[in-house]
Design an enzyme around this catalytic site. Structure first.
Site, mmCIF file in Angstrom:
data_model
loop_
_atom_site.group_PDB
_atom_site.id
_atom_site.type_symbol
_atom_site.label_atom_id
_atom_site.label_comp_id
_atom_site.label_asym_id
_atom_site.label_seq_id
_atom_site.Cartn_x
_atom_site.Cartn_y
_atom_site.Cartn_z
ATOM 1 N N ASP A 58 1.322 -1.569 0.030
ATOM 2 C CA ASP A 58 -0.065 0.069 -0.076
ATOM 3 C C ASP A 58 0.875 1.463 0.147
ATOM 4 O O ASP A 58 0.497 2.237 -0.585
ATOM 5 C CB ASP A 58 -0.242 0.286 1.177
ATOM 6 N N ILE A 59 1.677 1.463 1.033
ATOM 7 C CA ILE A 59 2.603 2.834 1.017
ATOM 8 C C ILE A 59 3.647 2.887 -0.530
ATOM 9 O O ILE A 59 3.255 3.963 -0.655
ATOM 10 C CB ILE A 59 4.118 2.126 1.716
#
Length: 407
Positions: free
Chosen positions: A179-180
């Site tokens: 996600d990051i």
């Protein structure tokens, strides 16, 4: 407003982590970011706890997860399923530069908030969509979650203890790293599109998919496979291409050695009082050490247990051998280097007092990042945004509130 992007307005229609991470980064760089949330419930992560950060009066709280990715934003709670809510978004689009969204493929089209519709309102709009699997392909309509993508994208197959050892099995990374990374790639895409707009005046559609990003970030492990046809497996903390490059036991815990070249290995052998290893044909070069790691690693382990972690770090650093302790998070945020670099920050909030936050690692000399506002309460700036940007009167806003279109 200050910062490199202080001339920009971003509508952040995303939730959870990848999209909000991109929105927070743009906000850190100075952009005005308006977070569009559902009335009553807001971003899913508002309820992802405990832990929660609670105000002194107990009437306001924010989950630690929500605090992760939502500083430097204003919260506008609006029901986009309602035609009047959709019209509010369209009016904001006319006055904005960037949209971030992570709805399922086609999810915003039914509301008339997809790129093809909104670019008619604002041809200069940069519209960034973040999904699990992309806008096309056989998996396009599937929902995507970080854990799932770490598995499908190969990361878990190379993370964890090898078969036959205690605790063997595939393992996810300890944070939602995919996600990051997707948030970072999305931000890069937005900035590239803005640069193009600066030259041509035209906006464009940007997309980032979690699976694409995870595959791209397999880095050397991907190339290890593509150049040999052999899929790498789990190696615990060992490195497939460099030896020694892993954790080692000490008298009171563990440390990490990251020996990146033969000169460093020679210095390591001198410190460990085994200079003969550096001239041994099995260990003299990195190529040889990789081939003979099973013979070398036990020897190193027998030597490193003779001193404490702190002693080894001091001695090895003096000799120019890269090493370090395996810190817990409390140790990380008390580390003098972490503190010196400003990675521990706090932001004032009117209801929550000091809100802790993790520093942004980007260093810009002329237009530094800033920590202007804490993550907002749900709908905290709804009235302000609707008055100053959309131009609604207090009576019109109150009518929308009474009907549940905004909160």
């Amino acid at each position: 407003m200050t910062g490199a992007l202080s001339h920009l307005r971003v509508l952040d229609l995303s939730r959870v982590l990848a999209g909000p991470w991109a929105g927070q980064l743009l906000g850190d760089l100075g952009a005005e970011v308006i977070k569009i949330e559902r009335p009553k419930s807001g971003d899913d992560t508002r309820s992802w706890g405990p832990p929660y950060l609670q105000g002194a009066d107990g009437n306001a709280d924010l989950s630690a997860y929500f605090l992760t990715a939502n500083r430097n934003k204003q919260s506008l709670a609006v029901d986009i399923a309602h035609p009047e809510g959709q019209e509010l978004i369209r009016k904001l689009v006319a006055e904005s530069d960037v949209i971030l969204e992570n709805f399922k493929v086609g999810g915003l089209k039914r509301y008339g908030l997809d790129y093809d519709n909104l670019k008619q309102i604002n041809p200069k709009l940069i519209y960034c969509s973040i999904t699990g699997f992309g806008q096309d392909g056989p998996y396009a309509n599937r929902p995507g979650y970080d854990f799932l993508i770490q598995a499908m994208g190969g990361l878990m197959s190379i993370t964890g203890q090898p078969d036959g050892e205690p605790g063997a099995g595939p393992m996810k990374v300890g944070v939602a790293l995919t996600d990051i990374m997707t948030g970072l790639y999305a931000t890069i895409g937005v900035l590239a599109a803005l640069s193009h707009r600066d030259r041509t005046g035209e906006g464009q559609y940007v997309e980032a998919a979690l699976l694409d990003v995870q595959v791209a970030c397999l880095a050397n492990q991907a190339m290890n496979y593509l150049t040999t046809g052999q899929a790498p497996g789990r190696m615990g903390n060992a490195h497939p291409n460099i030896v020694p490059y892993q954790d080692f036991p000490t008298a009171d815990g563990n440390m990490v050695l990251t020996v990146g070249n033969d000169e460093q290995f020679t210095r390591l052998c001198d410190v460990l009082e085994h200079p003969e290893w550096a001239s041994d044909d099995r260990f003299a070069t990195n190529r040889a050490r990789v081939a003979n790691r099973k013979e070398l690693i036990p020897r190193l382990r027998q030597a490193t247990v003779m001193r404490s972690t702190q002693e080894w770090v001091q001695i090895l650093e003096r000799s120019g051998v890269p090493c370090g302790p395996v810190n817990t998070l409390d140790q990380v945020f008390e580390d003098p280097q972490v503190l010196a670099r400003g990675m521990k920050q706090s932001v004032q909030h009117p209801s929550l007092d000091d809100v802790p936050t993790v520093g942004n690692p980007i260093r810009l000399k002329l237009t530094p990042v800033s920590y202007r506002t804490a993550p907002p309460l749900l709908g905290e700036q709804s009235k302000q945004v609707l008055e100053t940007i959309v131009g609604l009167s207090s009576g019109e806003i109150e009518s929308l509130r009474e009907r549940g279109i905004v909160s």
